[in-house]
Design a protein around this motif. Structure first.
Motif, PDB file in Angstrom:
ATOM      1  N   UNK B 147     -13.842   5.669-114.345  1.00 42.33           N
ATOM      2  CA  UNK B 147     -12.553   5.127-114.727  1.00 42.33           C
ATOM      3  C   UNK B 147     -11.898   4.333-113.598  1.00 42.33           C
ATOM      4  N   UNK B 148     -11.805   4.953-112.412  1.00 44.24           N
ATOM      5  CA  UNK B 148     -11.105   4.309-111.299  1.00 44.24           C
ATOM      6  C   UNK B 148     -11.712   2.956-110.972  1.00 44.24           C
ATOM      7  N   UNK B 149     -13.037   2.936-110.880  1.00 45.35           N
ATOM      8  CA  UNK B 149     -13.712   1.700-110.525  1.00 45.35           C
ATOM      9  C   UNK B 149     -13.474   0.599-111.547  1.00 45.35           C
ATOM     10  N   UNK B 150     -13.594   0.956-112.822  1.00 47.26           N
ATOM     11  CA  UNK B 150     -13.408  -0.065-113.861  1.00 47.26           C
ATOM     12  C   UNK B 150     -11.993  -0.630-113.776  1.00 47.26           C
ATOM     13  N   UNK B 151     -11.017   0.285-113.667  1.00 42.49           N
ATOM     14  CA  UNK B 151      -9.621  -0.167-113.625  1.00 42.49           C
ATOM     15  C   UNK B 151      -9.383  -1.030-112.383  1.00 42.49           C
ATOM     16  N   UNK B 152      -9.913  -0.594-111.269  1.00 42.59           N
ATOM     17  CA  UNK B 152      -9.744  -1.365-110.030  1.00 42.59           C
ATOM     18  C   UNK B 152     -10.289  -2.788-110.202  1.00 42.59           C
ATOM     19  N   UNK B 153     -11.535  -2.865-110.617  1.00 39.94           N
ATOM     20  CA  UNK B 153     -12.187  -4.174-110.709  1.00 39.94           C
ATOM     21  C   UNK B 153     -11.487  -5.073-111.724  1.00 39.94           C
ATOM     22  N   UNK B 222     -17.867  -2.174-116.871  1.00 37.92           N
ATOM     23  CA  UNK B 222     -18.107  -0.748-117.160  1.00 37.92           C
ATOM     24  C   UNK B 222     -19.597  -0.411-117.136  1.00 37.92           C
ATOM     25  N   UNK B 223     -20.442  -1.392-117.457  1.00 34.93           N
ATOM     26  CA  UNK B 223     -21.872  -1.126-117.448  1.00 34.93           C
ATOM     27  C   UNK B 223     -22.341  -0.832-116.021  1.00 34.93           C
ATOM     28  N   UNK B 224     -21.834  -1.611-115.058  1.00 37.36           N
ATOM     29  CA  UNK B 224     -22.311  -1.452-113.687  1.00 37.36           C
ATOM     30  C   UNK B 224     -21.635  -0.303-112.963  1.00 37.36           C
ATOM     31  N   UNK B 225     -20.304  -0.202-113.142  1.00 35.79           N
ATOM     32  CA  UNK B 225     -19.565   0.730-112.287  1.00 35.79           C
ATOM     33  C   UNK B 225     -19.095   1.946-113.076  1.00 35.79           C
ATOM     34  N   UNK B 226     -19.254   1.893-114.393  1.00 30.30           N
ATOM     35  CA  UNK B 226     -18.690   2.958-115.225  1.00 30.30           C
ATOM     36  C   UNK B 226     -19.494   4.246-115.194  1.00 30.30           C
ATOM     37  N   UNK B 227     -20.803   4.110-115.006  1.00 27.95           N
ATOM     38  CA  UNK B 227     -21.726   5.249-115.071  1.00 27.95           C
ATOM     39  C   UNK B 227     -21.457   6.105-116.302  1.00 27.95           C
ATOM     40  N   UNK B 228     -21.069   7.350-116.140  1.00 31.04           N
ATOM     41  CA  UNK B 228     -20.907   8.222-117.309  1.00 31.04           C
ATOM     42  C   UNK B 228     -19.718   7.854-118.180  1.00 31.04           C
ATOM     43  N   UNK B 229     -18.823   7.036-117.665  1.00 30.25           N
ATOM     44  CA  UNK B 229     -17.617   6.698-118.404  1.00 30.25           C
ATOM     45  C   UNK B 229     -17.925   5.566-119.383  1.00 30.25           C
ATOM     46  N   UNK B 230     -18.233   5.954-120.614  1.00 24.22           N
ATOM     47  CA  UNK B 230     -18.697   4.985-121.606  1.00 24.22           C
ATOM     48  C   UNK B 230     -17.533   4.342-122.329  1.00 24.22           C
ATOM     49  N   UNK B 231     -17.551   3.034-122.427  1.00 23.68           N
ATOM     50  CA  UNK B 231     -16.535   2.347-123.236  1.00 23.68           C
ATOM     51  C   UNK B 231     -17.224   1.609-124.371  1.00 23.68           C
TER      52      UNK B 231
END
Ligand SMILES: Nc1ncnc2c1ncn2[C@@H]1O[C@H](COP(=O)(O)OP(=O)(O)OP(=O)(O)O)[C@@H](O)[C@H]1O
Ligand SMILES: [Mg+2]
Lengths: 372, 551
Positions: B147-153, B222-231
């Motif tokens: 989550x954090x990574x996706x939101x950051x990017x 989300x594909x690259x940085x999301x890992x388990x966090x699926x959207x």
């Protein structure tokens, strides 16, 4: 409550250019005071200094006795009408007018009473809930005026409020503004570069050129007794001719180049024999006689109420850059009209005409006030 | 009479042509998508099972919830950051403003997945910063994944849209409105809330929606940085791609759900904006003032920090692209090995990108100009319909578009799957709106009397269009086309579904190189892509004499 405005030795600079070198002015409580001058002379600048939107580089501006130099605009209690009206586009007519009242925390019922009153005053009752986009120029103008006066400001400031309207509406709104101003008796500073508008609307006028006040006075005084050549030509039009003062046994005469002369009792005592002067004659101050300045008709233009002639003096000299003189005949009172090429004699009315020093800076008629 | 007829004919032909293109490549695929979402994968019979399956399994509907979480957070943050920067930059004199704006535009126009992958290089498990903190300071940084990574990017990229939108709106506010508020007794903070904010609100809503749609549809990040966090886009992709065929219907159902959501949002926003709309034309816009005191210092730090953070990915990829690699790891010496590898292995991706991009942009420019013209000047039912349809790309996320096209064109009569044509079609559909909008905008400013003057002088209407109208439209077309071009070459979410080995583009290759952890080649390709973007922008600025880009 309405206040008087005292402007003392005010200076305005943008970077190094001085726009207003040193200006003093007293605007009385309750009067409609107009700043008149050519484009770029600093009218807007002065008005915005009073409003608090432009910094003051020197001197003070007081409302009554209170120096306001450092009071921010929103605390000066001014009402301002902008050239483009500046109606808030996201608010209805009513919301626009309420805006200032809300900031003053006026109770609801009083507010709606005030809004209704003012809408009636500017004749906009039926447009209360409209968005400004759907208002005509004149209607927007009324809203702008209503919004400014509903807060009972200490002073009302207007910057060319009519310049975006067509000619007819301008005249209509001009008297509306004048009536409303008189009715509520609020000190008003009005900016325009339209001399006719200034004459029609003002209690007093300040004529400004290059940031310097040329003359302050009632419209009639400014028109009939301008303090210098600039004022005489900027307010109304004036024919400028060279002349020489002749004093003979205490009787003062004005001699034109072609030998014609008239007696001038109104000349002040400071004039000297043989002094070279500029004579300023308004087009309506000529009459056709058997003797006078000899002129030839160049063209004549019919305006309905009057006829305007462009004329060339045959021997007398016109001052610098005027190419021809003008003379108007009121259709209601004359019987004889002239054609192009006619040679006639024009007799200036010595009671009315003005005489200036050679440099054009000073009126030589007795008792002319520069500061009235 | 003769000429009148000719004009009628030409534009009717164009209208019909465009209508057929839209029907075949947009409407038909969209309905294929809807149809297939109601189909049973085995029997082909009508069924609701695909939808039921989605809403009954937490694994699936959690994707939707996650999408909403991410998208809402990103939108709120982007609005807060973007509008504060816009407000500060437009009311106060900021040193280096032009430079900052160019950086902002660059980070806006580069693909978000480059951001994702750079942040992984920096703060990922093996990242430079992570290792630095661990080795030298003994601090274990929180993981950037999820989550954090996706939101950051996404925030660091999408606040730029808000910035540009709000800046534009602020420039349109006439200072006299603000002075009027002051003259009526409004304090500086009051006037922001009672005048400035309401005046930019419609813009803020439009910008917010754009950010929301972008964040919702983004696949790469989300594909690259999301890992388990699926959207949602990741879910759609993996359902569609991983188990071939069988899951297509389920993916179609997921896509349908997404389109419905975006459609609702779009309509809602239109409705609100129509209710709130008013026009502003500014004679005098706000003059930036000098900063004073501590607030000034904080504002400077804030702006420069945000812009720096949003440009970090570019610095990272350019820097690492010049490092030598050993396996998956960057070493400390410089080398152009990555570039050599790229040209050996992935040269085709580069030529594909430019070739497809060029073809797509030519089509986009013609379509954009024609559609803009018929929908502003030749109003009738058909052109209004075309005008409405041309909005559809706004509400279709890239991966959904990819699936739509595949479902429609992988069978007779028109088999396009796997071809370069389908890639180009996807590009055109996705990026046409930019050019279309700016073309329409400039048409509204061109007085029809220009055309009438030309016709009165004896030029036929069709000729007049090409000789007068089209020429006068060019600046507007151009400024939209540059956006279309840059976003075409950076397109990932549709291409990643449509590409084959022979039709891969740079974006797709970067993505697959990152997935394979060959970070060196990914960095080199990203650098080429980023430089192309920057050079395109600079050429645009040079030619148009502007320093901004209109959205
Ligand atoms: N922000 C500014 N910076 C520098 N010079 C300015 C600025 N604003 C006005 N000036 C200059 O100050 C002078 C006076 O301007 P001002 O707007 O007061 O004229 P004005 O009398 O209102 O003219 P107009 O009738 O055309 O409105 C002009 O020469 C103008 O160029
Ligand atoms: Mg002015």
């Amino acid at each position: 409550m309405s206040v008087s405005i005292n402007i003392e030795n005010v200076i305005k600079k943008y970077d190094r250019t001085i726009i207003i070198p040193n200006l003093s002015l007293k605007i009385e409580n309750g009067e409609l005071f107009t700043l008149l001058g050519p484009s770029g002379c600093g009218k807007t600048t002065l008005l915005r200094m009073i409003a608090g939107f432009t910094s003051i580089e020197g001197g003070v501006i007081k409302f009554d006795d209170k120096v306001i130099n450092h009071i921010p605009a929103h605390k000066r209690n001014i009402g301002m009408v902008f050239q483009n009206y500046a109606i808030f586009p996201h608010m209805t007519v009513k919301q626009n007018i309420e805006y200032g009242l809300k900031l003053r925390k006026i109770p609801k019922d009083e507010m709606s009473r005030k809004v209704d009153e003012i809408l009636k005053l500017v004749k906009m009752e039926s447009f209360k809930d409209r968005l400004p986009e759907r208002l005509s120029g004149g209607q927007q103008q009324r809203v702008a005026l209503a919004r400014a006066i509903v807060i009972h400001p200490s002073v009302l400031l207007m910057d060319e409020p009519l310049s975006n309207l067509d000619a007819k509406l301008r005249i209509e709104m001009r008297s509306a503004i004048r009536d409303i101003q008189k009715e509520i008796g609020i000190t008003t500073v009005y900016v325009t570069h339209d001399q006719e508008e200034a004459l029609a609307i003002s209690d007093r006028i300040a004529v400004i050129k290059d940031g310097i006040i040329q003359q302050v006075g009632k419209p009639k005084d400014i028109y009939t007794r301008p303090s210098n050549v600039f004022v005489s030509t900027f307010v109304g039009s004036s024919n400028l001719l060279w002349g020489i003062v002749k004093i003979d046994n205490g009787i003062k005469r004005l001699l034109f180049d072609d030998g014609f002369s008239i007696q001038m009792n109104k000349l002040s005592d400071e004039v000297k024999d043989n002094q070279r002067v500029i004579v300023s004659i308004r087009p309506e101050e000529f009459s056709v006689k058997d003797s006078g300045i000899k002129v030839k008709i160049k063209t004549s233009t019919f305006f309905g109420r009057y006829i305007n002639y462009q004329i060339i003096p045959i021997e007398s000299k016109i001052v610098n850059n005027q190419h021809y003189l003008e003379f108007t005949q009121d259709l209601g009172h004359v019987h004889e009209f002239f054609n192009e090429g006619d040679v006639i004699y024009l007799f200036p009315n010595p009671e009315k005409i003005n005489v200036f020093t050679e440099d054009g800076e000073k009126n030589l008629i007795r008792d002319v006030k520069k500061n009235g | 009479m003769d000429k009148g007829k000719l004009k009628f004919d030409f534009w009717t032909i164009i209208t019909i042509l465009i209508a057929s293109l839209f029907t075949v490549f947009l409407i038909y695929p969209l309905f294929s998508l809807f149809a297939s979402s109601f189909k049973d994968p085995l029997t082909g019979a009508f069924t609701f099972n695909n939808f039921i399956r989605f809403f009954s399994k937490k694994y699936y509907y959690q994707g939707l919830i996650n999408s909403f979480l991410v998208t809402t957070s990103v939108t709120i943050l982007a609005i807060l950051i973007g509008s504060s920067i816009a407000y500060i930059m437009n009311t106060y004199k900021i040193k280096g403003k032009n430079f900052l704006e160019i950086l902002i535009i660059i980070s806006m126009l580069s693909p978000p997945f480059i951001g994702a992958y750079s942040w992984i290089l920096l703060c990922g498990r093996n990242g430079i910063i992570t290792r630095f903190f661990l080795n030298y300071l003994g601090i274990k940084l929180p993981p950037i994944y999820g989550f954090v990574g996706i939101v950051l990017v996404l925030t660091l990229r999408l606040y730029t849209f808000i910035y540009l939108y709000v800046s534009g709106a602020l420039k349109k506010i006439d200072v006299s409105l603000i002075e009027a508020a002051e003259s009526l007794g409004s304090s500086p903070s009051k006037k922001v809330f009672t005048i400035v904010f309401p005046l930019i609100l419609p813009t803020l809503l439009a910008g917010g929606l754009l950010v929301f749609m972008n964040a919702l549809g983004d696949f790469g990040t989300p594909m690259l940085i999301g890992e388990g966090f699926i959207v949602m886009p990741v879910l759609i992709y993996s359902e569609f791609v991983s188990e071939v065929g069988g899951e297509a219907n389920f993916a179609a159902a997921l896509s349908t759900i997404m389109v419905l959501i975006t459609l609702l949002l779009f309509i809602g926003q239109k409705y609100i904006i129509n209710k709130k709309s008013f026009t502003m034309n500014s004679l005098r816009s706000m003059q930036p003032k000098e900063f004073k005191g501590l607030i000034g210092v904080f504002s400077y730090i804030f702006i420069y920090l945000v812009v720096f953070l949003s440009i970090i990915p570019h610095i990272t990829v350019i820097y690492t692209s010049l490092l030598n690699t050993r396996g998956q790891i960057f070493t400390n010496e410089f080398s152009i090995k990555s570039y050599k590898l790229v040209f050996q292995k992935l040269g085709q991706a580069i030529t594909n990108t430019y070739l497809y991009g060029f073809l797509a942009i030519v089509i986009i420019v013609f379509l954009g100009m024609f559609i803009a013209y018929i929908s502003t000047r030749k109003r009738n039912i058909l052109t209004s319909v075309i005008d409405t349809i041309s909005m559809i790309p706004y509400i279709i996320p890239g991966s959904v578009l990819g699936i739509m096209l595949l479902l429609a064109f992988n069978k007779k009569p028109l088999i396009l799957s796997g071809t370069s044509i389908i890639m180009i079609i996807a590009f055109v559909i996705r990026r046409l709106p930019y050019t279309l909008r700016s073309s329409a905008a400039i048409l509204y400013q061109i007085s029809e009397s220009m055309e009438e003057a030309s016709i009165s002088l004896g030029c036929s209407p069709v000729k007049t269009f090409f000789k007068i109208t089209a020429v006068m439209m060019l600046p507007g077309v151009f400024s939209g086309a540059i956006l279309s071009w840059i976003t075409v070459i950076n397109e990932l979410s549709a291409s990643v579904i449509l590409y084959t080995a022979n039709t891969r583009t740079m974006s797709v290759s970067i993505y697959s190189e990152v997935i394979r952890a060959s970070y060196g080649t990914a960095a080199a390709l990203s650098t080429i892509l980023t430089l192309t973007t920057i050079i395109s922008l600079l050429i645009f600025f040079k030619l148009s004499g502007k320093k901004e880009i209109s959205m």
